[in-house]
Structures are given as C-alpha cells and as structure tokens.
Enzyme design. Structure first.
Site, PDB file in Angstrom:
ATOM      1  N   GLN A  63       1.109  -1.076  -0.026  1.00 28.29           N
ATOM      2  CA  GLN A  63      -0.062   0.076  -0.108  1.00 28.29           C
ATOM      3  C   GLN A  63       0.811   1.331  -0.164  1.00 28.29           C
ATOM      4  OE1 GLN A  63      -1.625   3.076  -0.233  1.00 28.29           O
ATOM      5  NE2 GLN A  63      -1.650   3.119   2.185  1.00 28.29           N
ATOM      6  N   SER A  90      12.239   3.213   1.008  1.00 26.79           N
ATOM      7  CA  SER A  90      11.784   4.384   0.422  1.00 26.79           C
ATOM      8  C   SER A  90      12.574   5.653   1.335  1.00 26.79           C
ATOM      9  CB  SER A  90      10.148   4.646   0.856  1.00 26.79           C
ATOM     10  OG  SER A  90       9.899   5.888   0.868  1.00 26.79           O
ATOM     11  N   GLU A 100      10.899   7.882   2.128  1.00 28.05           N
ATOM     12  CA  GLU A 100       9.952   8.474   3.275  1.00 28.05           C
ATOM     13  C   GLU A 100      10.678   7.859   4.487  1.00 28.05           C
ATOM     14  OE1 GLU A 100       6.713   9.998   3.334  1.00 28.05           O
ATOM     15  OE2 GLU A 100       7.797  10.785   1.654  1.00 28.05           O
ATOM     16  N   TYR A 147       2.800   4.746   6.637  1.00 28.40           N
ATOM     17  CA  TYR A 147       3.387   4.078   5.417  1.00 28.40           C
ATOM     18  C   TYR A 147       4.972   4.188   5.683  1.00 28.40           C
ATOM     19  CZ  TYR A 147       5.983   3.877   0.822  1.00 28.40           C
ATOM     20  OH  TYR A 147       6.497   3.588  -0.048  1.00 28.40           O
ATOM     21  N   HIS A 165      10.196   8.431  -7.549  1.00 24.76           N
ATOM     22  CA  HIS A 165      10.503   8.456  -9.314  1.00 24.76           C
ATOM     23  C   HIS A 165       9.063   8.138  -9.886  1.00 24.76           C
ATOM     24  CE1 HIS A 165      11.128   4.485  -7.002  1.00 24.76           C
ATOM     25  NE2 HIS A 165      10.514   4.070  -8.104  1.00 24.76           N
TER      26      HIS A 165
HETATM   27  P1  NDP Z   1       2.260   1.289  -7.004  1.00 28.97           P
HETATM   28  O1  NDP Z   1       1.307   1.847  -6.055  1.00 28.97           O
HETATM   29  O2  NDP Z   1       2.269   1.644  -8.182  1.00 28.97           O
HETATM   30  O3  NDP Z   1       2.223  -0.434  -7.253  1.00 28.97           O
HETATM   31  C1  NDP Z   1       2.033  -1.098  -5.954  1.00 28.97           C
HETATM   32  C2  NDP Z   1       1.976  -2.586  -6.167  1.00 28.97           C
HETATM   33  O4  NDP Z   1       1.651  -3.441  -5.122  1.00 28.97           O
HETATM   34  C3  NDP Z   1       0.371  -2.821  -7.209  1.00 28.97           C
HETATM   35  O5  NDP Z   1       1.066  -3.575  -8.261  1.00 28.97           O
HETATM   36  C4  NDP Z   1      -0.407  -3.251  -6.283  1.00 28.97           C
HETATM   37  O6  NDP Z   1      -1.394  -3.892  -6.997  1.00 28.97           O
HETATM   38  C5  NDP Z   1       0.571  -3.933  -5.317  1.00 28.97           C
HETATM   39  N1  NDP Z   1      -0.190  -4.324  -4.310  1.00 28.97           N
HETATM   40  C6  NDP Z   1      -0.769  -3.469  -3.323  1.00 28.97           C
HETATM   41  N2  NDP Z   1      -1.363  -3.863  -2.409  1.00 28.97           N
HETATM   42  C7  NDP Z   1      -1.156  -5.414  -2.358  1.00 28.97           C
HETATM   43  C8  NDP Z   1      -1.552  -6.460  -1.655  1.00 28.97           C
HETATM   44  N3  NDP Z   1      -2.316  -6.429  -0.513  1.00 28.97           N
HETATM   45  N4  NDP Z   1      -1.215  -7.606  -2.226  1.00 28.97           N
HETATM   46  C9  NDP Z   1      -0.443  -7.856  -3.159  1.00 28.97           C
HETATM   47  N5  NDP Z   1      -0.117  -6.971  -4.010  1.00 28.97           N
HETATM   48  C10 NDP Z   1      -0.432  -5.540  -3.571  1.00 28.97           C
HETATM   49  O7  NDP Z   1       3.752   1.615  -6.418  1.00 28.97           O
HETATM   50  P2  NDP Z   1       5.220   1.932  -7.339  1.00 28.97           P
HETATM   51  O8  NDP Z   1       5.401   1.053  -8.363  1.00 28.97           O
HETATM   52  O9  NDP Z   1       5.309   3.417  -7.367  1.00 28.97           O
HETATM   53  O10 NDP Z   1       6.324   1.686  -6.280  1.00 28.97           O
HETATM   54  C11 NDP Z   1       7.015   0.103  -6.048  1.00 28.97           C
HETATM   55  C12 NDP Z   1       7.198   0.155  -4.599  1.00 28.97           C
HETATM   56  O11 NDP Z   1       8.274   0.859  -4.280  1.00 28.97           O
HETATM   57  C13 NDP Z   1       6.243   0.019  -3.334  1.00 28.97           C
HETATM   58  O12 NDP Z   1       6.514  -0.723  -2.467  1.00 28.97           O
HETATM   59  C14 NDP Z   1       6.678   1.523  -3.018  1.00 28.97           C
HETATM   60  O13 NDP Z   1       6.095   1.662  -1.682  1.00 28.97           O
HETATM   61  C15 NDP Z   1       7.970   1.652  -3.143  1.00 28.97           C
HETATM   62  N6  NDP Z   1       8.675   3.053  -3.402  1.00 28.97           N
HETATM   63  C16 NDP Z   1       8.138   3.785  -4.488  1.00 28.97           C
HETATM   64  C17 NDP Z   1       8.569   4.944  -4.896  1.00 28.97           C
HETATM   65  C18 NDP Z   1       8.251   5.837  -5.772  1.00 28.97           C
HETATM   66  O14 NDP Z   1       8.301   6.987  -5.955  1.00 28.97           O
HETATM   67  N7  NDP Z   1       7.322   5.309  -6.760  1.00 28.97           N
HETATM   68  C19 NDP Z   1       9.870   5.467  -4.180  1.00 28.97           C
HETATM   69  C20 NDP Z   1      10.401   4.391  -2.840  1.00 28.97           C
HETATM   70  C21 NDP Z   1       9.572   3.321  -2.561  1.00 28.97           C
HETATM   71  P3  NDP Z   1      -2.686  -3.490  -7.669  1.00 28.97           P
HETATM   72  O15 NDP Z   1      -2.113  -3.052  -9.183  1.00 28.97           O
HETATM   73  O16 NDP Z   1      -3.725  -4.546  -7.762  1.00 28.97           O
HETATM   74  O17 NDP Z   1      -3.032  -2.183  -6.804  1.00 28.97           O
HETATM   75  P1  GDR Z   2       4.945  11.164  -1.648  1.00 27.64           P
HETATM   76  O1  GDR Z   2       4.639  11.223  -2.959  1.00 27.64           O
HETATM   77  O2  GDR Z   2       4.169  11.259  -0.657  1.00 27.64           O
HETATM   78  O3  GDR Z   2       6.362  11.784  -1.535  1.00 27.64           O
HETATM   79  O4  GDR Z   2       5.200   9.483  -1.654  1.00 27.64           O
HETATM   80  P2  GDR Z   2       3.149  12.059  -3.467  1.00 27.64           P
HETATM   81  O5  GDR Z   2       3.374  12.454  -4.871  1.00 27.64           O
HETATM   82  O6  GDR Z   2       1.838  11.792  -2.860  1.00 27.64           O
HETATM   83  O7  GDR Z   2       3.390  13.450  -2.597  1.00 27.64           O
HETATM   84  C1  GDR Z   2       4.536  14.207  -2.885  1.00 27.64           C
HETATM   85  C2  GDR Z   2       4.379  15.682  -1.998  1.00 27.64           C
HETATM   86  O8  GDR Z   2       3.186  16.370  -2.910  1.00 27.64           O
HETATM   87  C3  GDR Z   2       2.266  17.008  -1.774  1.00 27.64           C
HETATM   88  N1  GDR Z   2       1.182  17.186  -2.557  1.00 27.64           N
HETATM   89  C4  GDR Z   2       0.184  16.215  -2.814  1.00 27.64           C
HETATM   90  N2  GDR Z   2       0.244  14.944  -2.666  1.00 27.64           N
HETATM   91  C5  GDR Z   2      -0.663  14.316  -3.511  1.00 27.64           C
HETATM   92  N3  GDR Z   2      -0.710  12.802  -3.559  1.00 27.64           N
HETATM   93  N4  GDR Z   2      -1.977  14.766  -3.938  1.00 27.64           N
HETATM   94  C6  GDR Z   2      -2.064  16.140  -3.737  1.00 27.64           C
HETATM   95  O9  GDR Z   2      -3.212  16.545  -3.954  1.00 27.64           O
HETATM   96  C7  GDR Z   2      -0.937  16.911  -3.427  1.00 27.64           C
HETATM   97  N5  GDR Z   2      -0.779  18.201  -2.951  1.00 27.64           N
HETATM   98  C8  GDR Z   2       0.650  18.394  -2.472  1.00 27.64           C
HETATM   99  C9  GDR Z   2       2.504  16.003  -0.558  1.00 27.64           C
HETATM  100  O10 GDR Z   2       1.989  16.507   0.520  1.00 27.64           O
HETATM  101  C10 GDR Z   2       3.802  15.611  -0.668  1.00 27.64           C
HETATM  102  O11 GDR Z   2       4.527  16.541   0.186  1.00 27.64           O
HETATM  103  C11 GDR Z   2       5.825   8.538  -3.083  1.00 27.64           C
HETATM  104  C12 GDR Z   2       5.163   7.162  -3.082  1.00 27.64           C
HETATM  105  O12 GDR Z   2       5.583   6.579  -4.187  1.00 27.64           O
HETATM  106  C13 GDR Z   2       5.597   6.508  -1.861  1.00 27.64           C
HETATM  107  O13 GDR Z   2       5.265   5.156  -2.052  1.00 27.64           O
HETATM  108  C14 GDR Z   2       7.396   6.348  -1.869  1.00 27.64           C
HETATM  109  O14 GDR Z   2       7.714   5.741  -0.927  1.00 27.64           O
HETATM  110  C15 GDR Z   2       7.820   8.076  -1.779  1.00 27.64           C
HETATM  111  O15 GDR Z   2       7.083   8.638  -2.968  1.00 27.64           O
HETATM  112  C16 GDR Z   2       9.310   7.853  -2.024  1.00 27.64           C
END
Ligand code: NDP
Ligand code: GDR
Length: 347
Positions: free
Chosen positions: A88, A130, A132, A153, A183
């Site tokens: 999540q 992450s 985070e 989270y 990313h």
């Molecule tokens: P997404 O939210 O795009 O993808 C999350 C994935 O996890 C989806 O395939 C989702 O399935 C699956 N998932 C969620 N809940 C469950 C569950 N209960 N059982 C099985 N699968 C589940 O994330 P990202 O691709 O952006 O990120 C990948 C990973 O990297 C995550 O762990 C995220 O927290 C971490 N991360 C991401 C960063 C980023 O900037 N993108 C930075 C640092 C860490 P479904 O499609 O069905 O929802």
């Molecule tokens: P983040 O990404 O919390 O860094 O987590 P997000 O894009 O949700 O937020 C980045 C910043 O933008 C501010 N913000 C908003 N964010 C969202 N989602 N929606 C809004 O309307 C909005 N307005 C302002 C937020 O407060 C925050 O400061 C992402 C996820 O991919 C995580 O799973 C991952 O671990 C981290 O990046 C690195």
C-alpha cells in the site's frame, strides 16, 4: 535462464521491471490481486497467452496479507531473484488506513522474507525501501542518515527495512534494500502529485475540467524517472554481496516548481486553474528530500540521465497523447536522444 518473482508487478515499477527482466532473457513471474475490474493495464502490452510455448511471463493470484499462497508460490517456483515491490504505497492514504498499511507494507515483507528463508537460501531478495524513511531528517540524505519516519506508511517501511537487514545478518540471505527517492513516469498512479498534475493539464487542455485541487505546494522532493530506477534495482541484486543503497538524482524541487514548469510547458496559467483543498494536507509532512547517491554512483555505476525538466515534458506529453491531444513534442525527442535503445514500450 534466470527466474524472477515480482510482487507489485501491476504497479508502476513492477511493470517496468518486468519489461527490463524480459529484455534480459529472464522468466518473469508476478503476483497479482484478484479484483472485480482489470488491474493489469500496465502489463497488458507484454502479456502473452499462457498457452503460447514462447511465453516468459507468468501471473499468479495472491495477496501480501495471505502467507499461505506466498509460501506456495515461493516453494513451487524457487526463483533466483525476488523483487518485493508490492505495498500500500500511498502516504496520504496510510493515515486513513494505518492498520491495513502495516499489514500489507510491513508484515507483507515479513511474509515474503520468511517464505524465502524456508524455501531456498540462495534466493536474492530486493526490498523496495523508500526515502520516506528519512522523514524529518535534514537533507541531503544518504545511507547513514538517521530515519525519522513521518507517516504510517513510512513506519511500515521502516519495519520492512530492518527485517530485510535482520534476515541478511541472521540467516545469511542475500537481502538488499534500495532506498529509492520519488520516481515518476507516464505509468505513475493518478493520485500521486506529479501524475495528478500532468493528467489535469491534459484534461484542462481537452476542456474536460477547469480546476485542479492540491494540498501542500511547499514540500520538496527529489524526482527521477522510474525506468532508470528499476535498472538500479536489478544492479543491486547483481552485486557480489547484499547491501543497502540510496538512489536519487541529488536535485530537489517543490510541488510549486513542478506546477510552474508543467503548466508553462503546456501553455497554461497556474493561477487560473489551481486551487488549494485542505483535505490533501497530511497530519505530518515530509518537508524536504534530496538524495546523496554517492555510494550508488561509485559501487553500482548508476547515474540517472533524466532531469526534472525532462521528466515534466515526458509526462505532460504522454498525458496529452492519452487524452487524444497532440503532444507538445519535446518529451519524445528527449526519450529518443537519451534512450536510443529503450527496452520499454507502451507509454
Ligand atoms: P504502485 O502503487 O504503483 O504499485 C504497488 C503494487 O503493489 C501494485 O502492483 C499493487 O497491486 C500491489 N499491491 C498493493 N497491495 C497489495 C496486496 N495487499 N497484495 C498484493 N499486492 C499488492 O507503487 P510503485 O510501483 O510506485 O512502487 C513500488 C514499490 O516501491 C512500493 O513498495 C513503493 O512503496 C516503493 N517505493 C516507491 C517509490 C516511488 O517513488 N514510486 C519510491 C520508493 C519506494 P494493484 O495494482 O492491484 O493495486
Ligand atoms: P510521496 O508522493 O508522498 O512523496 O510518496 P506524493 O506524490 O503523494 O506526494 C508528494 C508531495 O506532494 C504533496 N502534495 C500532494 N500529494 C498528493 N498525492 N496529492 C495532492 O493533491 C498533493 N498536493 C500536494 C504531498 O503533501 C507531498 O509532500 C511517494 C510514494 O510513491 C511512496 O510510495 C514513496 O515511498 C515515496 O514517494 C518516495
């Protein structure tokens, strides 16, 4: 031929990683959740029918809250590499669902690690940690910066980070953390701020909506391009020994900067379309993240090519195209120049 298992294969990173590994000749297995709607949109373009003898992509139903099926898949498959990306992953949503987030994002990692330990000690395991984790620790953040998580989270990811290190130290499992900064890409989920902005731009240009509602515009993030980060994940598992790596660009911009850059690129005015809605503020915010990726540069020879302005252009153009509009066009040129032999398609 190596076999890889990807949790979260239907997500942004999982879909790119599957494509990367297929291009390297891997047999790729992914865990997907049963849903009443199709949730495989990001991987449909690489899916081939199970009955096709050439297929190298296999999907298995499962859920990170269900250890029985995770154990089944791990025992039967005995993969060479496990990329644990399922979570999540939405920080704001984790404040609404702290228990669920702890179960899936935190305990889910324990379930995968335990299945790895019991099934085959030679598996190489990647944990999607992450930035985070750093929370309120002052930037720049490196592998030695203290963790000060600021959300349910981040607390769940902190547990997962330490479980990964504990299984490495305690059981000699090749288990590594990639501590990845934000990313993004055209495949980014629509409720994360970058994609929310670029989608809104396309919808405003298409006259389907007039206003975009956002929360905190002051927060600063180190935004990179997802395909380059999944490449880093693969490199982390090809090292001689397991270790932990910070991956980011080393640059930082505010949400306001992203708004200004993307609206200007699309010829729109921020003040005419953007409104603040307090519901998008978080009880505790991470104010400023900037990676210090020195270790990754040195040991993994990893240096991202896509800059902040490149990323904005790639994402705006992709959303314009998805909305049936003519893209402005610089995004395609950037991709062609920086990735002449790109291994992903379908965006
Ligand atoms: P997404 O939210 O795009 O993808 C999350 C994935 O996890 C989806 O395939 C989702 O399935 C699956 N998932 C969620 N809940 C469950 C569950 N209960 N059982 C099985 N699968 C589940 O994330 P990202 O691709 O952006 O990120 C990948 C990973 O990297 C995550 O762990 C995220 O927290 C971490 N991360 C991401 C960063 C980023 O900037 N993108 C930075 C640092 C860490 P479904 O499609 O069905 O929802
Ligand atoms: P983040 O990404 O919390 O860094 O987590 P997000 O894009 O949700 O937020 C980045 C910043 O933008 C501010 N913000 C908003 N964010 C969202 N989602 N929606 C809004 O309307 C909005 N307005 C302002 C937020 O407060 C925050 O400061 C992402 C996820 O991919 C995580 O799973 C991952 O671990 C981290 O990046 C690195």
């Amino acid at each position: 031929m190596k076999t890889a298992l990807i949790t979260g294969i239907t997500g942004q990173d999982g879909s790119y990683l599957a494509e990367l590994l297929l291009s390297k000749g891997y047999e790729v297995h992914g865990i997907i959740r049963r849903a009443s709607t199709f949730n495989t949109g990001r991987i449909d373009h690489i899916y081939t029918d199970l009955h096709d003898a050439e297929t190298k992509l296999f999907l298995h139903y499962g859920d990170l809250s269900d250890s029985e099926q995770i154990n089944n898949i791990m025992y039967n498959l005995k993969p060479d590499e496990v990329y644990h990306l399922g979570a999540q992953s939405h920080v704001r949503v984790s404040f609404d669902t702290p228990e669920y987030t702890g179960n899936v994002t935190g305990l889910g990692t324990a379930r995968i690690l335990e299945a790895v330990r019991r099934s085959n000690n030679n598996v190489r395991f990647y944990q999607a940690s992450s930035s985070e984790l750093f929370g309120s620790s002052a930037p720049p953040q490196s592998e030695t910066t203290p963790f000060q998580p600021r959300s349910p989270y981040a607390c769940a990811k902190l547990y997962a980070y330490w479980m990964t290190r504990n299984y490495r130290d305690g059981y000699n499992i090749f288990a590594s953390n990639g501590i990845l900064f934000n990313h993004e890409s055209p495949r980014r989920g629509g409720t994360f701020v970058t994609r929310k902005i670029t989608r809104a731009i396309a919808r405003i240009r298409a006259k389907k909506e007039e206003f975009l509602y956002l929360g905190n515009l002051e927060a600063r993030r180190d935004w990179g391009f997802s395909p380059e980060y999944v490449e880093a994940m693969w490199r982390i598992l090809q090292q001689d020994r397991a270790d932990d790596f910070v991956m980011g660009t080393g640059t930082s911009y505010s949400v306001q900067d992203f708004l200004d850059e993307s609206f200007a690129y699309a010829g729109l005015k921020v003040e005419e379309h953007v409104k603040i809605d307090p519901r998008y503020f978080r009880p505790t915010e991470v104010e400023s993240l900037i990676a210090d990726p020195t270790k990754a540069k040195k040991e993994l020879n990893w240096a991202p090519k896509i800059t902040f302005t490149d990323l904005v252009r790639i994402m705006v153009d992709a959303d314009m195209r998805a909305a049936g509009l003519e893209p402005i066009g610089e995004g395609d040129a950037i991709l062609a120049e920086k990735f002449p032999n790109r291994w992903w398609r379908g965006d």
